[in-house]
Scaffold this motif. Structure first.
Motif, PDB file in Angstrom:
ATOM      1  N   VAL A 119      42.468  46.603  69.195  1.00  0.00           N
ATOM      2  CA  VAL A 119      41.695  45.357  69.167  1.00  0.00           C
ATOM      3  C   VAL A 119      40.269  45.610  69.654  1.00  0.00           C
ATOM      4  CG1 VAL A 119      41.472  43.064  70.216  1.00  0.00           C
ATOM      5  CG2 VAL A 119      43.695  43.858  69.398  1.00  0.00           C
ATOM      6  N   ALA A 120      40.130  46.415  70.717  1.00  0.00           N
ATOM      7  CA  ALA A 120      38.798  46.732  71.239  1.00  0.00           C
ATOM      8  C   ALA A 120      37.966  47.448  70.182  1.00  0.00           C
ATOM      9  CB  ALA A 120      38.923  47.587  72.498  1.00  0.00           C
ATOM     10  N   ALA A 121      38.569  48.407  69.504  1.00  0.00           N
ATOM     11  CA  ALA A 121      37.838  49.138  68.468  1.00  0.00           C
ATOM     12  C   ALA A 121      37.402  48.215  67.342  1.00  0.00           C
ATOM     13  CB  ALA A 121      38.707  50.277  67.924  1.00  0.00           C
ATOM     14  N   VAL A 122      38.310  47.361  66.885  1.00  0.00           N
ATOM     15  CA  VAL A 122      37.963  46.418  65.823  1.00  0.00           C
ATOM     16  C   VAL A 122      36.851  45.487  66.287  1.00  0.00           C
ATOM     17  CG1 VAL A 122      38.806  44.451  64.484  1.00  0.00           C
ATOM     18  CG2 VAL A 122      40.219  46.500  64.724  1.00  0.00           C
ATOM     19  N   GLY A 123      36.975  44.993  67.529  1.00  0.00           N
ATOM     20  CA  GLY A 123      35.979  44.055  68.042  1.00  0.00           C
ATOM     21  C   GLY A 123      34.593  44.648  68.123  1.00  0.00           C
ATOM     22  N   PHE A 124      34.493  45.858  68.662  1.00  0.00           N
ATOM     23  CA  PHE A 124      33.173  46.468  68.804  1.00  0.00           C
ATOM     24  C   PHE A 124      32.621  46.955  67.466  1.00  0.00           C
ATOM     25  CE2 PHE A 124      34.633  46.996  73.278  1.00  0.00           C
ATOM     26  CZ  PHE A 124      33.593  46.287  73.873  1.00  0.00           C
ATOM     27  N   LEU A 125      33.497  47.410  66.564  1.00  0.00           N
ATOM     28  CA  LEU A 125      33.030  47.888  65.270  1.00  0.00           C
ATOM     29  C   LEU A 125      32.543  46.744  64.375  1.00  0.00           C
ATOM     30  CD1 LEU A 125      35.645  50.654  64.401  1.00  0.00           C
ATOM     31  CD2 LEU A 125      33.194  50.981  64.702  1.00  0.00           C
ATOM     32  N   THR A 126      33.087  45.550  64.559  1.00  0.00           N
ATOM     33  CA  THR A 126      32.669  44.425  63.717  1.00  0.00           C
ATOM     34  C   THR A 126      31.677  43.519  64.428  1.00  0.00           C
ATOM     35  OG1 THR A 126      34.590  43.115  64.449  1.00  0.00           O
ATOM     36  CG2 THR A 126      34.846  44.423  62.440  1.00  0.00           C
ATOM     37  N   ALA A 127      31.307  43.865  65.660  1.00  0.00           N
ATOM     38  CA  ALA A 127      30.352  43.028  66.396  1.00  0.00           C
ATOM     39  C   ALA A 127      28.981  43.091  65.729  1.00  0.00           C
ATOM     40  CB  ALA A 127      30.258  43.492  67.845  1.00  0.00           C
ATOM     41  N   GLY A 128      28.280  42.003  65.767  1.00  0.00           N
ATOM     42  CA  GLY A 128      26.944  41.941  65.193  1.00  0.00           C
ATOM     43  C   GLY A 128      26.434  40.520  65.244  1.00  0.00           C
ATOM     44  N   ILE A 129      25.153  40.371  65.012  1.00  0.00           N
ATOM     45  CA  ILE A 129      24.550  39.039  65.074  1.00  0.00           C
ATOM     46  C   ILE A 129      25.179  38.145  64.010  1.00  0.00           C
ATOM     47  CG2 ILE A 129      22.420  37.736  64.808  1.00  0.00           C
ATOM     48  CD1 ILE A 129      20.912  40.176  65.809  1.00  0.00           C
ATOM     49  N   GLY A 130      25.750  37.042  64.446  1.00  0.00           N
ATOM     50  CA  GLY A 130      26.354  36.096  63.517  1.00  0.00           C
ATOM     51  C   GLY A 130      27.803  36.376  63.199  1.00  0.00           C
ATOM     52  N   ASN A 131      28.291  37.615  63.441  1.00  0.00           N
ATOM     53  CA  ASN A 131      29.689  37.932  63.166  1.00  0.00           C
ATOM     54  C   ASN A 131      30.591  37.264  64.196  1.00  0.00           C
ATOM     55  OD1 ASN A 131      28.785  39.475  61.072  1.00  0.00           O
ATOM     56  ND2 ASN A 131      29.179  41.435  62.053  1.00  0.00           N
ATOM     57  N   ARG A 132      31.745  36.811  63.750  1.00  0.00           N
ATOM     58  CA  ARG A 132      32.662  36.099  64.640  1.00  0.00           C
ATOM     59  C   ARG A 132      34.028  36.776  64.644  1.00  0.00           C
ATOM     60  NH1 ARG A 132      33.241  30.091  63.368  1.00  0.00           N
ATOM     61  NH2 ARG A 132      33.825  30.919  61.322  1.00  0.00           N
ATOM     62  N   LEU A 133      34.722  36.609  65.768  1.00  0.00           N
ATOM     63  CA  LEU A 133      36.042  37.207  65.934  1.00  0.00           C
ATOM     64  C   LEU A 133      36.999  36.145  66.468  1.00  0.00           C
ATOM     65  CD1 LEU A 133      37.725  39.936  66.038  1.00  0.00           C
ATOM     66  CD2 LEU A 133      37.132  39.981  68.474  1.00  0.00           C
ATOM     67  N   GLY A 134      38.125  35.963  65.775  1.00  0.00           N
ATOM     68  CA  GLY A 134      39.169  35.058  66.224  1.00  0.00           C
ATOM     69  C   GLY A 134      40.487  35.809  66.292  1.00  0.00           C
ATOM     70  N   ALA A 135      41.439  35.285  67.046  1.00  0.00           N
ATOM     71  CA  ALA A 135      42.699  36.000  67.219  1.00  0.00           C
ATOM     72  C   ALA A 135      43.852  35.047  67.457  1.00  0.00           C
ATOM     73  CB  ALA A 135      42.596  36.987  68.381  1.00  0.00           C
ATOM     74  N   GLN A 136      45.022  35.513  67.062  1.00  0.00           N
ATOM     75  CA  GLN A 136      46.283  34.867  67.412  1.00  0.00           C
ATOM     76  C   GLN A 136      47.200  35.952  67.973  1.00  0.00           C
ATOM     77  OE1 GLN A 136      47.756  31.340  65.260  1.00  0.00           O
ATOM     78  NE2 GLN A 136      46.767  32.242  63.481  1.00  0.00           N
ATOM     79  N   VAL A 137      47.789  35.661  69.119  1.00  0.00           N
ATOM     80  CA  VAL A 137      48.636  36.633  69.803  1.00  0.00           C
ATOM     81  C   VAL A 137      50.062  36.104  69.823  1.00  0.00           C
ATOM     82  CG1 VAL A 137      48.998  37.972  71.903  1.00  0.00           C
ATOM     83  CG2 VAL A 137      46.673  37.304  71.232  1.00  0.00           C
ATOM     84  N   LEU A 138      50.980  36.854  69.229  1.00  0.00           N
ATOM     85  CA  LEU A 138      52.385  36.478  69.225  1.00  0.00           C
ATOM     86  C   LEU A 138      53.029  36.915  70.526  1.00  0.00           C
ATOM     87  CD1 LEU A 138      53.405  37.599  65.616  1.00  0.00           C
ATOM     88  CD2 LEU A 138      52.793  35.307  66.378  1.00  0.00           C
ATOM     89  N   ALA A 148      37.565  31.524  66.481  1.00  0.00           N
ATOM     90  CA  ALA A 148      36.582  32.519  66.039  1.00  0.00           C
ATOM     91  C   ALA A 148      35.222  32.226  66.661  1.00  0.00           C
ATOM     92  CB  ALA A 148      36.480  32.504  64.516  1.00  0.00           C
ATOM     93  N   ARG A 149      34.758  33.169  67.465  1.00  0.00           N
ATOM     94  CA  ARG A 149      33.459  33.050  68.113  1.00  0.00           C
ATOM     95  C   ARG A 149      32.748  34.394  68.080  1.00  0.00           C
ATOM     96  NH1 ARG A 149      35.641  29.753  73.439  1.00  0.00           N
ATOM     97  NH2 ARG A 149      35.986  27.743  72.409  1.00  0.00           N
ATOM     98  N   SER A 150      31.463  34.354  68.332  1.00  0.00           N
ATOM     99  CA  SER A 150      30.675  35.588  68.357  1.00  0.00           C
ATOM    100  C   SER A 150      30.340  35.950  69.795  1.00  0.00           C
ATOM    101  CB  SER A 150      29.394  35.403  67.540  1.00  0.00           C
ATOM    102  OG  SER A 150      28.622  34.336  68.077  1.00  0.00           O
ATOM    103  N   GLY A 151      29.889  37.185  69.964  1.00  0.00           N
ATOM    104  CA  GLY A 151      29.404  37.596  71.273  1.00  0.00           C
ATOM    105  C   GLY A 151      30.346  38.533  72.014  1.00  0.00           C
ATOM    106  N   ARG A 152      29.742  39.380  72.835  1.00  0.00           N
ATOM    107  CA  ARG A 152      30.495  40.357  73.622  1.00  0.00           C
ATOM    108  C   ARG A 152      31.381  39.681  74.654  1.00  0.00           C
ATOM    109  NH1 ARG A 152      29.218  42.711  78.504  1.00  0.00           N
ATOM    110  NH2 ARG A 152      30.126  44.793  78.914  1.00  0.00           N
ATOM    111  N   THR A 153      30.916  38.588  75.246  1.00  0.00           N
ATOM    112  CA  THR A 153      31.700  37.902  76.267  1.00  0.00           C
ATOM    113  C   THR A 153      33.026  37.410  75.705  1.00  0.00           C
ATOM    114  OG1 THR A 153      29.695  37.205  77.422  1.00  0.00           O
ATOM    115  CG2 THR A 153      31.716  35.987  77.909  1.00  0.00           C
ATOM    116  N   HIS A 154      32.984  36.883  74.489  1.00  0.00           N
ATOM    117  CA  HIS A 154      34.211  36.399  73.846  1.00  0.00           C
ATOM    118  C   HIS A 154      35.196  37.548  73.640  1.00  0.00           C
ATOM    119  CE1 HIS A 154      36.894  34.262  71.175  1.00  0.00           C
ATOM    120  NE2 HIS A 154      36.609  35.071  70.173  1.00  0.00           N
ATOM    121  N   LEU A 155      34.716  38.701  73.170  1.00  0.00           N
ATOM    122  CA  LEU A 155      35.581  39.856  72.952  1.00  0.00           C
ATOM    123  C   LEU A 155      36.185  40.346  74.264  1.00  0.00           C
ATOM    124  CD1 LEU A 155      36.808  42.186  71.352  1.00  0.00           C
ATOM    125  CD2 LEU A 155      34.590  43.364  71.502  1.00  0.00           C
TER     126      LEU A 155
END
Length: 333
Positions: A119-138, A148-155
């Motif tokens: 997850v960390a690798a995916v988050g940092f590799l897809t991070a960028g201005i305007g890019n957003r990351l959302g997740a669901q954890v089973l 889905a939000r952007s920013g390092r703090t969210h990750l």
């Protein structure tokens, strides 16, 4: 039924506080994957995007005929398709398996910690201005959702939550309760991921596999539906003890989902061989389901170098996307 647990994981990272583990993960990702963190977000899976960017030769089996550039094809006599740049903004949706079978490992990491590293690798590799990351954890007690939000703090918040989540010690005892499985998580993701983007599923993919290896996995259909709209990356997490049993005498195996236990004598060579054969057949069943669904497959092992495996995967995807192909003569069929 999921593969049974055989031994506790080596403490390793588990002895560190969540904040310390997150910092170590961030350093590992930024150092080991530094060359991939610069440039377009398409590093994980080169995507089709939406902006015109010239033409290139048609690749049978890879390109859609509706993207044919007929003007260039007519001028050159060689089938060409329109190239398009990646969208400027990317939404990445993660589905992370946090069920009981992920609480297992016999190497430096257990499967859950390896899933968080992915997850960390995916988050940092897809991070960028305007890019957003959302997740669901089973999880055994339900689904934890992260919008889905952007920013390092969210990750970093997502990573801390994954690492600090309580580890299930026994199946949830609720009348009529059934913990969400992978198919449930994929269905929920299909409902909320409306805009074309990247879907990453991190799991051991053992949920509900039928006994007949020829039958599709219950999650295959929804994964295929997601792959029609999105790019889908399936990160398969495994441990070596799930593939073969060591010769260590009498041991107790436990199904982490049901709590059932069974004593097994691993000194029996034939038993170990049958176990290895069944495990290989099970993994092949998973790989075939992933292939049929159209997902890109990235296997990671708890006893392997996960950062090196991710680097090799990314480079392979980039080579596949840019590899020249021989001209197609006499039509596109």
């Amino acid at each position: 039924m999921r593969r049974a647990n055989v031994a506790p994981a080596d403490p390793g990272l588990a002895e560190l506080a969540p904040d310390q583990r997150v910092r170590r993960l961030e350093l590992t990702v930024t150092r080991q994957l530094n060359g991939l963190l610069h440039g377009q977000y398409r590093g994980l899976l080169p995507g089709p995007g939406s902006e015109p960017a010239g033409s290139r030769e048609y690749r049978p089996g890879e390109d859609e005929v509706r993207r044919m550039d007929w003007a260039v094809t007519a001028r050159t006599g060689v089938p060409h398709v329109r190239q398009i740049d990646a969208d400027r903004e990317l939404t990445t949706w993660l589905l992370v398996d946090g069920s009981a079978s992920m609480e297992f490992g016999t190497a430096e990491l257990d499967k859950r910690e390896l899933a968080v590293a992915a997850v960390a690798a995916v988050g940092f590799l897809t991070a960028g201005i305007g890019n957003r990351l959302g997740a669901q954890v089973l999880r055994a007690d339900g689904v934890r959702r992260f919008p889905a939000r952007s920013g390092r703090t969210h990750l970093l918040t997502l990573l801390r939550t994954l690492l600090a989540a309580p580890r299930p010690t026994a199946p949830v005892d609720r009348p009529g309760w059934r913990p969400p499985d992978l198919a449930d998580g994929l269905d929920a993701l299909h409902r909320i991921a409306n805009r074309r983007g990247l879907v990453v599923v991190v799991s051991d993919f053992l949920d509900g596999l039928p006994d007949d290896p020829g039958q599709p996995a219950p999650w295959e259909r929804t994964l295929r539906r997601l792959a029609v709209r999105h790019q889908v990356l399936a990160i398969e997490v495994t441990d070596p003890r799930e593939l073969e049993l060591p010769d260590v005498g009498l041991i107790t195996l436990m199904d982490p989902e049901t709590g059932r236990r069974r004593e097994v004598c691993t000194s029996d060579r034939r038993l170990r061989e049958r176990y290895a054969e069944a495990a290989a057949a099970q993994r092949d069943q998973i790989h075939q389901s992933l292939r049929r669904s159209g997902a890109t497959h990235l296997p990671l092992r708890t006893d392997g170098d996960w950062s090196a495996d991710i680097v090799r995967h990314v480079h392979a995807q980039r080579r596949l996307a840019t590899a020249p192909v021989a001209p197609v003569r006499g039509g596109v069929a």
